[in-house]
Scaffold this active site. Structure first.
Site, short mmCIF file in Angstrom:
data_model
loop_
_atom_site.label_atom_id
_atom_site.label_comp_id
_atom_site.label_asym_id
_atom_site.label_seq_id
_atom_site.Cartn_x
_atom_site.Cartn_y
_atom_site.Cartn_z
N TYR B 18 3.31 -17.95 -22.92
CA TYR B 18 3.21 -17.23 -24.19
C TYR B 18 4.49 -16.50 -24.56
CZ TYR B 18 -1.66 -18.39 -23.60
OH TYR B 18 -2.82 -19.10 -23.42
N GLU B 19 4.88 -16.65 -25.82
CA GLU B 19 6.11 -15.98 -26.26
C GLU B 19 5.82 -14.68 -27.01
OE1 GLU B 19 6.78 -18.68 -30.35
OE2 GLU B 19 8.11 -18.93 -28.62
N THR B 20 4.59 -14.54 -27.55
CA THR B 20 4.24 -13.29 -28.23
C THR B 20 3.06 -12.65 -27.49
OG1 THR B 20 4.99 -14.11 -30.37
CG2 THR B 20 3.49 -12.22 -30.40
N LYS B 52 8.24 -11.54 -27.40
CA LYS B 52 7.98 -10.60 -28.49
C LYS B 52 6.79 -9.75 -28.07
CE LYS B 52 8.62 -12.22 -32.58
NZ LYS B 52 8.34 -13.25 -33.60
N ARG B 239 1.23 -19.90 -29.14
CA ARG B 239 2.03 -19.32 -28.06
C ARG B 239 1.90 -17.79 -28.03
NH1 ARG B 239 7.47 -21.44 -26.29
NH2 ARG B 239 6.53 -20.53 -24.41
#
Lengths: 299, 299
Positions: B18-20, B52, B239
């Site tokens: 996961y990016e956020t 993020k 994501r």
């Protein structure tokens, strides 16, 4: 379908038919501090005809004694043992049905009238009008000690409702899983002299919502109120009529108790709620514009 | 079924995936004023990996600025534009979605944080922390004048809730049929440092009950909160993971928004509510004992 009363003969026949007359007060006999035109004369007429008159009110801010004072001030004949308020019925329920042991007590959200009835029934309580709870400061559990003798929370209309009272009641109801949650009545609104205000049901709504559970309700339409009256007065349901202004309390109460019902239009309920396409599913036996209209039976 | 995270590899894989990362705060990063062990390190780890980070909280008693101060005091890195509170989302909803005309205003039941966000969005209001409404005296409609410019009532958690505020809000909502009824969030309870207290949903419950109508709700799980975030930040739902401690707000919010969900057990929800016979029907994608456990991914 309801029978709509309109002629002197209609009123006279109804008076002949019923020997016990149960009256709601707010919206039926008075609005706030203003008497309904003719109400005093009609009550006198009923007494002259040897009818049994009872006053059955959900207003738990007053004790029977303070109700009696209100009747006196308005010039309406009434006796304490004719008055059944939800504060009184709640106190009787706790002392006689729950049979609260002497060392136990209840936490009260409510006003002086409720406290007075509890004291008269020998029910120990904390909270209520205690100045310690009359605060708008933040409430912190850090300084709160749970009283282990509290085994019920009683909530009625309380115009000094605040976050401290709600928080304390919530602690009793969640930390002691056997703690009973009792409300004097569930009226959503209260008919004040100058218009509707939030009622007892609204005051207990935060606890219902936070707990996700429904309380035991004492006042109309609950059977508890009727049980309380039955324990004190003999009446024949077939010859009894309940007079009220609210379908979901007064009329439902009468119907549940197997007595006849008469709706008057001087309070909460408007004509459109009893006739026409938006009518309620709760149908009273009789509808009259005002209790004052029964004066014409005398002529 | 949820995936239960337990090994360093589990945590490392989730961080890669996961990016956020959207975080609820109370019960996830802290309990009251006490940081969850390891939370600061895990947030730093995520920032080091260029993730993020967003903070999505239903607590409407604080503005984003006062939230930032709380983060600072606890030594947690956070920026005002990463913080999405229900007070902020409510103000944005009124100014950008309702598009309240400049001459109109709202009646507020709520605290300083909500007022601050309303002012920042240029929304005129009355009520709130106004000393005139901070009273436990009886409220009478006799001395009340309806402000014709009030076209919405907004209710959030208010520890100075009282009968005057509820009665005024009730007048606006009943006497002006177009008046909107908005709540910042519907949480039944609020996790204070020393235990659960009635939440914002409980504070607005009297109005719901008296009106017999549900409000427009802004905070989690409502989509309104997500719309507010989407208007300001770009993120790819595939994501993104929402981390929370409450199934019926945080996890439902993530699911409604099409993002993955991770439940931590440091707040409201206990193990028995996610596994076993009494498990909730709301099933998060992942379950971890604590956000602090993600520290092991670093090793």
């Amino acid at each position: 379908m309801s029978t709509r009363l309109s002629t002197p003969k209609d009123y006279a026949q109804l008076i002949d038919k019923y020997e016990t007359w149960m009256f709601d007060c707010d919206g039926v006999l008075w609005q706030g501090d203003k008497l309904i035109d003719g109400a005093v004369q009609v009550l006198s007429l009923l007494r002259d005809r040897k009818k049994k008159v009872l006053f059955v009110t959900n207003n738990a801010t007053k004790s029977r004694r303070s109700y009696k004072t209100k009747f006196d001030q308005l010039g309406v004949e009434a006796h304490v043992d004719e008055i059944y308020g939800s504060a009184y019925a709640t106190a009787v329920y706790i002392s006689s049905v729950m049979k609260l042991p002497k060392h136990q007590k209840i936490y009260v959200i409510g006003m002086e009238g409720l406290e007075e009835e509890l004291r008269d029934e020998g029910v120990a309580y904390i909270g209520g009008t205690d100045p310690a709870d009359k605060t708008l400061e933040s409430f912190s559990l850090e300084n709160f000690t749970l009283d282990p003798d509290v085994t019920a929370v009683v909530c009625g209309l309380d115009t000094a409702i605040n976050y401290t009272k709600l928080s304390k009641a919530f602690q009793y109801l969640t930390r002691n899983p056997d703690c009973q949650f009792i409300v004097t009545n569930e009226d959503s609104t209260y008919p004040s002299a100058h218009g509707l205000l939030p009622g007892a049901g609204a005051v207990s709504a935060p606890l219902r919502y936070a707990l996700g559970k429904d309380p035991i309700s004492i006042g109309k339409p609950a059977k508890t109120m009727l049980d309380c009256i039955k324990a004190k007065v003999h009446f024949d349901p077939a010859r009894t009529v309940m007079v009220g202004d609210r379908l979901n309390t007064d009329i439902l109460f009468g119907q549940a108790g197997g007595v006849s019902t008469l709706l008057v239009l001087t309070g909460i309920t408007s004509e459109s709620q009893v006739t026409g396409p938006d009518a309620s599913s709760i149908i009273p036996d009789y509808v009259a514009a005002s209790i004052g209209d029964f004066r014409s039976a005398e002529m």
